[in-house]
Design an enzyme around this catalytic site. Structure first.
Site, PDB file in Angstrom:
ATOM      1  N   SER A 283     -41.516  52.747 -32.895  1.00 57.94           N
ATOM      2  CA  SER A 283     -40.493  52.301 -32.037  1.00 57.94           C
ATOM      3  C   SER A 283     -39.173  51.826 -32.917  1.00 57.94           C
ATOM      4  CB  SER A 283     -40.856  51.105 -31.253  1.00 57.94           C
ATOM      5  OG  SER A 283     -41.865  51.188 -30.234  1.00 57.94           O
TER       6      SER A 283
ATOM      7  N   HIS B 249     -36.341  45.823 -28.450  1.00 60.55           N
ATOM      8  CA  HIS B 249     -37.891  45.072 -28.334  1.00 60.55           C
ATOM      9  C   HIS B 249     -38.464  45.043 -29.729  1.00 60.55           C
ATOM     10  CE1 HIS B 249     -39.542  49.447 -27.953  1.00 60.55           C
ATOM     11  NE2 HIS B 249     -40.531  48.784 -28.763  1.00 60.55           N
TER      12      HIS B 249
ATOM     13  N   ASP C 199     -32.538  49.131 -24.216  1.00 58.18           N
ATOM     14  CA  ASP C 199     -33.432  48.987 -25.318  1.00 58.18           C
ATOM     15  C   ASP C 199     -33.182  49.256 -26.626  1.00 58.18           C
ATOM     16  OD1 ASP C 199     -35.974  47.904 -26.085  1.00 58.18           O
ATOM     17  OD2 ASP C 199     -36.985  49.728 -25.874  1.00 58.18           O
TER      18      ASP C 199
END
Length: 409
Positions: free
Chosen positions: A349, A206, A236
């Site tokens: 992230s 993402h 992911d």
């Protein structure tokens, strides 16, 4: 009581097979032998031997030649000690020369240490030289696309700093990068982990999903362009690679997330809100948490647009029946995650979750904050100690697929 004396030459000669002390012969009663006197020796005393200084002189042994009676000396003939080498008839003497002395002004040569002690010393020196650079050395020896991997017991952190947050940060920070991705919806910021000296970097899908341009900023402040190698939206995960990667990249060591236990201390490194190289610490709070993320890249783009089209990524995820960062949509996937209370914020992230030996045990992927709860009216933001990371064993098992383009290709 009368005494008797023997004149020179009256000693009886024994042979090599006789007694060391032959029985005395009879004598006229006019010259009896005093029984308190010891018997005379059975051989003629050998004359003194003159030897030069530095030589060792041994009494004649009878071993080296004829004993004078036609029999080779064998050490069993008559002599001063029965059963031991005796003198031959010529009174031979063994002479051994001492080792030659070193030239004047030169010290005697020292013997070099051999055996296991020398080997242990060599191993200790090599181990000290390797120190915290084990993974980097392996990369250089085995090639640019070889990933350094170890169990969680292997230590990347120098011994003097082992078990400290500062030691982990110093050893691993050079392997963590900041990623800026630009798309039609705007831009987002995330983090990544360098895994090869050729410039391969693992991050979250993402972070780079739908990106038209990717910039990577290294720990030393230099920026490089990168391209996507492969993506896997179901896990992911994404793999990107630097274009014209510089030499000397510091690579991370991928650990073994199967060995992680609840309560283990961990360190998180990333670029929250664009603050490159931010370090936080905490513990592993739980294992195998079900985290659900969207597999539709348009969902993330919508969140970016709603957020003004700039700033950190706003990828939606779901945990415990509640959604964060917006709606995950109808296309989702669920993975098992490590839960940590190490502070994670938007921008973390794709960064690293690290054990205290300096091994990567997870890729940080999601964080909870009150402001990210779609059901919450609170305007507060920031970490509240609920963060999630993709286990590194999941990453390692997916690398071959990512290098081939990933499951989304």
């Amino acid at each position: 009581m009368t005494e008797s004396f023997r004149r020179s030459g009256e000693y009886p000669q024994g042979d090599d097979h006789g007694s060391a002390y032959p029985q005395q012969q009879s004598h006229p009663s006019s010259s009896p032998v005093n029984p308190e006197w010891p018997p005379p020796p059975a051989y003629r005393p050998a004359p003194p031997v003159h030897a030069e200084p530095g030589t060792t002189v041994w009494p004649g042994s009878g071993h080296g030649g004829d004993g004078g009676d036609g029999h080779g000396g064998d050490g069993h003939g008559a002599g001063p000690y029965a059963g031991h080498p005796g003198s031959d008839a010529a009174g031979s003497t063994a002479v051994f020369a001492a080792p030659p002395a070193p030239p004047e002004g030169q010290a005697p040569a020292k013997r070099r240490a051999k055996g296991p002690f020398a080997l242990l010393a060599a191993v200790a020196i090599v181990a000290a030289a390797i120190g915290g650079g084990t993974a980097y050395g392996i990369q250089e020896l085995t090639g640019n696309d070889t990933v350094a991997s170890s169990s969680t017991s292997a230590s990347v952190v120098p011994t003097s700093q082992k078990g400290t947050v500062s030691g982990v940060a110093k050893a691993v920070s050079p392997s963590i990068v900041e990623i800026s991705a630009t798309s039609n919806a705007g831009s987002s910021t995330g983090s990544g982990v360098i895994i090869t000296t050729g410039g391969e970097i693992v991050t979250n899908n993402h972070v780079v999903s739908g990106a038209s341009a990717i910039k990577v900023r290294l720990n030393n402040g230099k920026s490089y362009t990168a391209s996507v190698v492969g993506t896997d939206s179901k896990k992911d995960l994404a793999l990107i690679k630097l274009e014209n990667a510089p030499s000397g990249l510091r690579t991370a060591t991928l650990g073994d997330s199967a060995g992680v236990q609840v309560g283990d201390q961990v360190v998180a490194i990333g670029s929250p809100e664009g603050l490159t190289g931010t370090v936080t610490s905490g513990i592993v709070s739980a294992l195998d948490r079900d985290v659900t993320v969207s597999t539709d890249e348009s969902q993330g783009q919508q969140q970016q647009q709603q957020g003004g089209g700039s700033g950190s990524e706003q990828w939606p995820f779901e945990f415990g029946g509640r959604q964060f960062n917006g709606d995950t949509g109808s296309s989702t996937t669920t993975y098992k995650a490590l839960q940590t209370d190490a502070s994670l914020n938007p921008g973390n992230s794709g960064g690293a979750l690290i054990d205290m030996n300096g091994n990567i045990v997870g890729i940080n992927s999601a964080m909870y904050s009150a402001a990210s709860d779609s059901s919450s009216s609170s305007s507060s933001a920031g970490s509240v100690g609920l963060g999630f990371a993709i286990p590194i064993n999941t990453v390692k098992s997916d690398l071959a697929s990512l290098r081939a383009g990933g499951s989304d290709s």
